[in-house]
Scaffold this active site. Structure first.
Site, PDB file in Angstrom:
ATOM      1  N   ARG A  82       0.836  -1.209   0.000  1.00 22.13           N
ATOM      2  CA  ARG A  82       0.000   0.000   0.000  1.00 22.13           C
ATOM      3  C   ARG A  82       0.870   1.258   0.000  1.00 22.13           C
ATOM      4  O   ARG A  82       0.456   2.311  -0.475  1.00 22.13           O
ATOM      5  CB  ARG A  82      -0.952  -0.014   1.202  1.00 22.13           C
ATOM      6  CG  ARG A  82      -1.905   1.184   1.237  1.00 22.13           C
ATOM      7  CD  ARG A  82      -3.144   0.912   2.083  1.00 22.13           C
ATOM      8  NE  ARG A  82      -2.799   0.506   3.428  1.00 22.13           N
ATOM      9  CZ  ARG A  82      -2.598   1.343   4.456  1.00 22.13           C
ATOM     10  NH1 ARG A  82      -2.705   2.654   4.276  1.00 22.13           N
ATOM     11  NH2 ARG A  82      -2.297   0.881   5.649  1.00 22.13           N
ATOM     12  N   TYR A 121     -14.763  14.333 -17.833  1.00 21.11           N
ATOM     13  CA  TYR A 121     -15.235  12.964 -17.652  1.00 21.11           C
ATOM     14  C   TYR A 121     -16.317  12.985 -16.573  1.00 21.11           C
ATOM     15  O   TYR A 121     -16.210  13.711 -15.581  1.00 21.11           O
ATOM     16  CB  TYR A 121     -14.061  12.067 -17.250  1.00 21.11           C
ATOM     17  CG  TYR A 121     -14.434  10.640 -16.973  1.00 21.11           C
ATOM     18  CD1 TYR A 121     -15.028   9.857 -17.955  1.00 21.11           C
ATOM     19  CD2 TYR A 121     -14.194  10.075 -15.732  1.00 21.11           C
ATOM     20  CE1 TYR A 121     -15.374   8.533 -17.699  1.00 21.11           C
ATOM     21  CE2 TYR A 121     -14.527   8.754 -15.471  1.00 21.11           C
ATOM     22  CZ  TYR A 121     -15.127   7.998 -16.461  1.00 21.11           C
ATOM     23  OH  TYR A 121     -15.480   6.700 -16.206  1.00 21.11           O
ATOM     24  N   ASP A 180      -5.874  16.487 -16.638  1.00 22.38           N
ATOM     25  CA  ASP A 180      -6.101  15.097 -17.034  1.00 22.38           C
ATOM     26  C   ASP A 180      -5.624  14.966 -18.480  1.00 22.38           C
ATOM     27  O   ASP A 180      -6.228  15.527 -19.402  1.00 22.38           O
ATOM     28  CB  ASP A 180      -7.588  14.767 -16.913  1.00 22.38           C
ATOM     29  CG  ASP A 180      -7.901  13.299 -17.195  1.00 22.38           C
ATOM     30  OD1 ASP A 180      -7.102  12.640 -17.882  1.00 22.38           O
ATOM     31  OD2 ASP A 180      -8.961  12.826 -16.757  1.00 22.38           O
ATOM     32  N   LYS A 238      -5.855   3.185 -20.075  1.00 22.00           N
ATOM     33  CA  LYS A 238      -6.030   3.465 -21.492  1.00 22.00           C
ATOM     34  C   LYS A 238      -4.744   3.210 -22.286  1.00 22.00           C
ATOM     35  O   LYS A 238      -4.350   2.083 -22.491  1.00 22.00           O
ATOM     36  CB  LYS A 238      -6.537   4.901 -21.650  1.00 22.00           C
ATOM     37  CG  LYS A 238      -7.720   5.266 -20.740  1.00 22.00           C
ATOM     38  CD  LYS A 238      -8.920   4.362 -20.896  1.00 22.00           C
ATOM     39  CE  LYS A 238     -10.194   4.892 -20.244  1.00 22.00           C
ATOM     40  NZ  LYS A 238     -10.179   5.004 -18.786  1.00 22.00           N
TER      41      LYS A 238
END
Length: 403
Positions: free
Chosen positions: A68, A121, A193, A218
């Site tokens: 983590r 988005y 972004d 992506k």
């Protein structure tokens, strides 16, 4: 406490081209003779002494303490991404929205004001319009193409400006250099972004943007088989964002990090083919009588084509276009595609297509879709690496299906 033995970027920082960086940008992190990096599939790592354990536990982003906090495979991917975006470091998360949400929540507090675009988005828009106000953070939403409106929206307590370009799904652009110029004199953090472009087509940090975010699902992954996110930024910002990251727990698994690393190796080859295919297909679509309008920054018909030429080196995989005949004709077209796959996402090797009004009808009102620029006959297509003639043939047969 810093890990002096593990600098964040290549110690020699060679001035490699992107095509070389994706292959060798992590080579300095090799710990054995393997040509292919190993997967460190361990949640936790041992210390050899109490002193070493204390050092591991108190070193931010230590790659060999607890996954983590970080992982050796994460470290390799982050080194490449920082090199591509030209930032001091990078941080991996389990999804693109994990990167966006973690970054924003790390940087704003009650009483702060933020500015976001009218077109983002969908989940990003919800974060700014619905989530942040619940915690006392005021959001102002502006048309990203109107720099005067953005300048007018700045307040004394404006902490952050969030932009996205090209924007999902309409492919309108935001002038990154101009936004940075508005923000820097007022010490406002800028966040971009860069998912729809990728750093091979656009480098926001070089244009003055502070923090660059990606859905690494992506282009970076490139094969539609993982979800991942990335934050590229300075060391100072990364430590704040990492601290929130360990609290929220949007952690990328070692296996997915390794698949992401493998995907990055072919990024430059895929982007080159995708850019060429998409521009050719957009030009072909403009000539088809069944198509009302095509939206693609690489086309001269795009209203912001001049800006695209100024801040982009290539124009990416995504085309949006309107099919004549309304919702029913558009639905019939998408259902008739044989080579292009009817599925969400973008930036992978296969061509994907969605009827956007149908996809978001259950989660957005008609008014919200209109604000987002989503018309009933709107198609979003992510072009892959297939042969361009086969793609044209597939679209042609789908456009000529009997009504």
């Amino acid at each position: 406490m810093k890990d002096a033995a593990r600098p964040e970027t290549h110690p020699d920082k060679p001035d490699w081209h992107d095509e070389t960086a994706v292959l060798h940008g992590d080579s300095w992190l090799s710990s054995d003779a393997s040509v292919v990096p190993p997967i460190h599939y361990s949640a936790t790592f041992k210390a050899n002494s109490a002193e070493e354990f204390a050092d591991m536990a108190n070193t931010p982003r230590h790659p060999n303490f607890y996954t983590r906090y970080g992982n050796p495979v994460h470290k390799r991917v982050e080194a490449i991404l920082a090199d591509l975006e030209g930032t001091e470091t990078a941080l991996l998360t389990a999804s693109g929205m994990g990167a966006i949400s973690t970054t924003i929540l790390a940087l704003v507090s009650r009483g702060d004001h933020v500015i976001a675009q009218r077109r983002h988005y969908m989940s990003t828009s919800r974060l700014f319009e619905e989530v942040l106000p619940r915690f006392g953070v005021e959001s102002t939403i502006v048309d990203q193409t109107d720099l005067e409106a953005m300048a007018a929206a700045i307040k004394p307590n404006t902490r952050l400006i969030m932009v996205e370009t090209p924007v999902n799904p309409t492919l309108s652009l935001t002038d990154l250099r101009a936004v940075a110029a508005l923000a820097k004199p007022k010490d406002i953090i800028t966040v971009a972004d860069n998912t729809f472009a990728s750093p091979l087509n656009q480098k926001p940090h070089a244009l003055g943007i502070d923090i660059v975010l990606h859905s690494a699902t992506k282009y970076f992954g490139g094969h539609h088989d993982i979800t991942a996110g990335a934050v590229c930024c300075s060391q100072a910002h990364a430590e704040k964002i990492w601290d929130m990251h360990t609290t929220l727990g949007s952690v990328l698994s070692p296996m997915d990090a390794w698949l992401l690393l493998r995907g990055l190796r072919t990024l430059s080859l895929r982007i080159e083919r995708i850019n060429a295919n998409t521009l050719a297909l957009a030009q072909w679509l403009e000539a088809q009588p069944q198509i009302e309008r095509v939206f693609y920054p690489g086309l001269e018909s795009h209203p912001q084509h001049a800006l695209a030429l100024k801040q982009m080196r290539g124009f990416g995989a995504v085309i949006a276009f309107s099919v004549k005949g309304g919702f029913d004709a558009t639905s019939r077209f998408v259902s008739s595609l044989r080579l292009a796959t009817h599925a969400v996402s973008l930036g992978g090797v296969e061509t994907l297509a969605v009827h956007t009004a149908a996809m978001w009808a259950g989660t957005m009102t008609e008014a919200q879709m209109k604000t987002a620029g989503i018309e009933p006959n709107f198609v979003r297509m992510s072009v892959g690496v297939e042969h361009i003639d086969d793609l044209k043939s597939d679209l042609d047969q789908a456009l000529n299906q009997p009504g």
